[in-house]
Every structure is written in C-alpha cells, then in structure tokens.
Design a protein around this motif. Structure first.
Motif, short mmCIF file in Angstrom:
data_model
loop_
_atom_site.label_atom_id
_atom_site.label_comp_id
_atom_site.label_asym_id
_atom_site.label_seq_id
_atom_site.Cartn_x
_atom_site.Cartn_y
_atom_site.Cartn_z
N GLN A 27 -26.30 43.06 51.48
CA GLN A 27 -26.86 43.76 50.33
C GLN A 27 -26.63 45.26 50.46
N ARG A 28 -26.93 45.82 51.62
CA ARG A 28 -26.77 47.26 51.82
C ARG A 28 -25.29 47.65 51.79
N ALA A 29 -24.42 46.78 52.28
CA ALA A 29 -22.99 47.09 52.26
C ALA A 29 -22.50 47.29 50.83
N PHE A 30 -23.02 46.49 49.90
CA PHE A 30 -22.63 46.61 48.50
C PHE A 30 -23.38 47.72 47.77
N LEU A 31 -24.66 47.91 48.06
CA LEU A 31 -25.52 48.70 47.20
C LEU A 31 -25.88 50.09 47.71
N ALA A 32 -25.67 50.37 48.98
CA ALA A 32 -26.06 51.67 49.53
C ALA A 32 -24.88 52.62 49.70
N THR A 33 -23.67 52.12 49.52
CA THR A 33 -22.46 52.94 49.56
C THR A 33 -21.61 52.56 48.36
N ASP A 34 -21.17 53.55 47.61
CA ASP A 34 -20.30 53.26 46.46
C ASP A 34 -18.87 53.64 46.79
N ARG A 35 -17.97 52.78 46.37
CA ARG A 35 -16.54 52.95 46.65
C ARG A 35 -15.80 53.01 45.33
N LEU A 36 -15.02 54.06 45.18
CA LEU A 36 -14.31 54.31 43.94
C LEU A 36 -12.82 54.46 44.20
N ARG A 37 -12.05 54.18 43.17
CA ARG A 37 -10.61 54.44 43.19
C ARG A 37 -10.30 55.43 42.08
N GLN A 38 -9.91 56.64 42.45
CA GLN A 38 -9.58 57.64 41.43
C GLN A 38 -8.19 57.31 40.88
N VAL A 39 -8.14 57.08 39.56
CA VAL A 39 -6.88 56.65 38.94
C VAL A 39 -6.34 57.66 37.93
N ARG A 40 -7.16 58.58 37.46
CA ARG A 40 -6.71 59.64 36.56
C ARG A 40 -7.38 60.94 36.99
N PRO A 41 -6.67 61.96 37.52
CA PRO A 41 -5.32 61.83 38.04
C PRO A 41 -5.32 60.98 39.31
N SER A 42 -4.22 60.40 39.63
CA SER A 42 -4.15 59.49 40.77
C SER A 42 -4.43 60.22 42.07
N LEU A 43 -5.17 59.55 42.94
CA LEU A 43 -5.45 60.08 44.28
C LEU A 43 -5.06 59.03 45.31
N GLU A 44 -4.00 58.27 45.02
CA GLU A 44 -3.60 57.18 45.89
C GLU A 44 -3.26 57.69 47.29
N GLY A 45 -3.61 56.86 48.28
CA GLY A 45 -3.25 57.17 49.65
C GLY A 45 -4.21 58.08 50.37
N THR A 46 -5.33 58.43 49.71
CA THR A 46 -6.32 59.32 50.31
C THR A 46 -7.68 58.70 50.19
N THR A 47 -8.48 58.74 51.25
CA THR A 47 -9.86 58.29 51.20
C THR A 47 -10.75 59.46 51.63
N VAL A 48 -11.68 59.84 50.77
CA VAL A 48 -12.53 60.99 51.08
C VAL A 48 -13.98 60.62 50.83
N GLU A 49 -14.87 61.22 51.59
CA GLU A 49 -16.29 61.16 51.26
C GLU A 49 -16.55 62.34 50.35
N SER A 50 -17.07 62.05 49.15
CA SER A 50 -17.04 63.09 48.13
C SER A 50 -18.24 62.99 47.19
N ASP A 51 -18.64 64.16 46.68
CA ASP A 51 -19.54 64.22 45.53
C ASP A 51 -18.63 64.38 44.31
N ILE A 52 -18.65 63.42 43.40
CA ILE A 52 -17.66 63.41 42.32
C ILE A 52 -18.02 64.31 41.16
N PHE A 53 -19.20 64.95 41.20
CA PHE A 53 -19.60 65.77 40.05
C PHE A 53 -19.53 67.25 40.38
#
Length: 256
Positions: free
Chosen positions: A230-256
């Motif tokens: 439950q915590r694996a799904f609900l306590a961490t959010d995982r996103l894929r930035q597609v516009r503009p593309s950010l492929e090949g990079t994984t960052v811990e980020s505040d998106i706002f």
C-alpha cells in the motif's frame, strides 16, 4: 505559470475514483502548496461494481458523481469538470455513447476545451498501464489535446504505475483473487526506467486514504494489499514527463 501568476494543475481521468486511486496524493500535495487544482472526468463510472447497494431510483452514475465531488473536496480540488460519455467497462463490445466507442478526436476536442479554459501550468493523466481501455483512451486524448491547444502547459506528465510495483501486486492478486480480470491483461505497469520524476507524498498519505474511502460504492485495489505494498503505491508518486520529454532521466522533484 498561468497568465495571472497562479500555478494550476489539471488532472484528466476516465472515471470517478481515478482522481483518488490514481492521483489523490498529487492533488493533495499540489493543494497544500497553493496550486489551483482541476479534475476533468470523462464518465460517471456507470460500469463500476456497486459494493453497497443502491437506493430505489438512484443510479450508480449519480452515486459515483457524488463520491467524486466529495473526494475532490477532501483533496482540495477547486474545480470538477464532467463529460457525458459512458463508462466502457474493461471488456466486451463498447456500447454507443461509451468512451471506448468515441472517436479519439472527439474526446481530445473536449479535453482541449478544458485546457483552454483552465490554462494549467501542469497537466497530469494516468499512464493507462493497468490495462483499462478507458484509461488508455484518456491518456491518448489528453496528449493529443496538449499538442494542439493554443494554451501550452509548462509540463505534461503521465502518472505511472511502476512495473516493479505492479508485478508485486499481480503476485498478491493471484493468491487473493485468482479470478480477477486483471490477471488476463498481460504485463502491466510502466517500465521503471521510463519514470522521470519521483515525488515523496507521504505527508498526505492519510488524506489520500480518506479520499479513496470516499468512493464507498467501489472497492479499491489497495484494500487487499499488505501495508508495505500500500505504501509503495500511495506514499511515493512516480511520473513520466512527456511534454517536453525528459526521457532517460529520473529526478526527485517538486513539479510546481
């Protein structure tokens, strides 16, 4: 930023409960930071399974719309927009008027209209990697809309179900509910290496559970999971930035 300097988040989903089951932590996280949030939902979830029984003369769609609005208020959502397609269900021939029966351009036109009105800084929709055709339709319609609207969000993301977590869930589901339709859908989840953005949303974990449980007519997939999953799904959010593309990079980020 929007033209008035306010950060705005638009979450586009297919059914009531997608906003909580799929993006509840992100919505609460954004609201806590003063971001104006809008949920755009394509259907009223008419094909969902009613787990509590309906009062005479009340439709499941009506109940689920009420649940959506209540859950959204818990998550600090300022604006809920509803379209009028029917829930397609997971399998079978799509009925006329259902989301899966609608032309992609028709759905993307509707989403584009909301984007032009809301003028979001960030757009998020589900990655569709759980195998539900309505989720995939809204993903494709949202990306098509973003690519042709006059108003251009700063970033567009897919809210991801990480394949590593989905594999753990399928193993658990095989033992707990071996007749589940999900077990017939093949490999599920977005490959972990495609995830570009990881956000710690544990601070709103309890609030997300309140929003999930506001959808009392439905049984969330999280209910039967062990606490660590439950915590694996609900306590961490995982996103894929597609516009503009950010492929090949994984960052811990505040998106706002």
């Amino acid at each position: 930023m929007s033209t008035d300097g306010t950060a705005r988040l638009l979450v586009v989903v297919a059914h009531p409960d997608d906003e909580s089951f799929g993006c509840g932590s992100l919505l609460a996280y954004a609201a806590a930071r003063g971001v104006a949030t809008t949920v755009c939902c394509a259907t009223r979830g008419e094909a969902g399974e009613d787990s509590r029984g309906l009062a005479d003369g009340v439709s499941l769609g009506e109940v689920r719309e009420q649940e959506l609005r209540h859950a959204a208020s818990l998550l600090g959502v300022h604006d809920v927009r509803l379209f009028d397609w029917f829930d397609s269900g997971m399998v079978g021939e799509p009925v006329p008027g259902s989301l899966a029966d609608a032309r992609l351009n028709e759905v993307s036109d509707a989403v584009a209209g909301v984007i032009e009105q809301v003028r979001p800084t960030v757009v998020i929709t589900l990655d569709g990697s759980d195998g539900h055709r309505d989720h995939a339709r809204m993903r494709d319609a949202t990306l098509t809309a973003v690519d042709r609207t006059e108003w251009q969000p700063e970033r567009t993301y897919l809210s991801c179900l990480a394949r590593s977590n989905m594999q753990r869930w399928v193993e658990h589901l095989s033992a707990a509910n071996p007749g589940s339709d999900y077990l017939e859908l093949g490999q599920l989840g977005t490959p972990d290496e495609q995830i570009t953005t990881v956000i710690d949303t544990s601070a709103v974990y309890d609030l997300r559970w309140r929003a999930i449980r506001a959808h009392a007519s439905q049984t969330s997939p999280f209910e039967i999971m062990p606490p660590d999953l439950q915590r694996a799904f609900l306590a961490t959010d995982r996103l894929r930035q597609v516009r503009p593309s950010l492929e090949g990079t994984t960052v811990e980020s505040d998106i706002f």
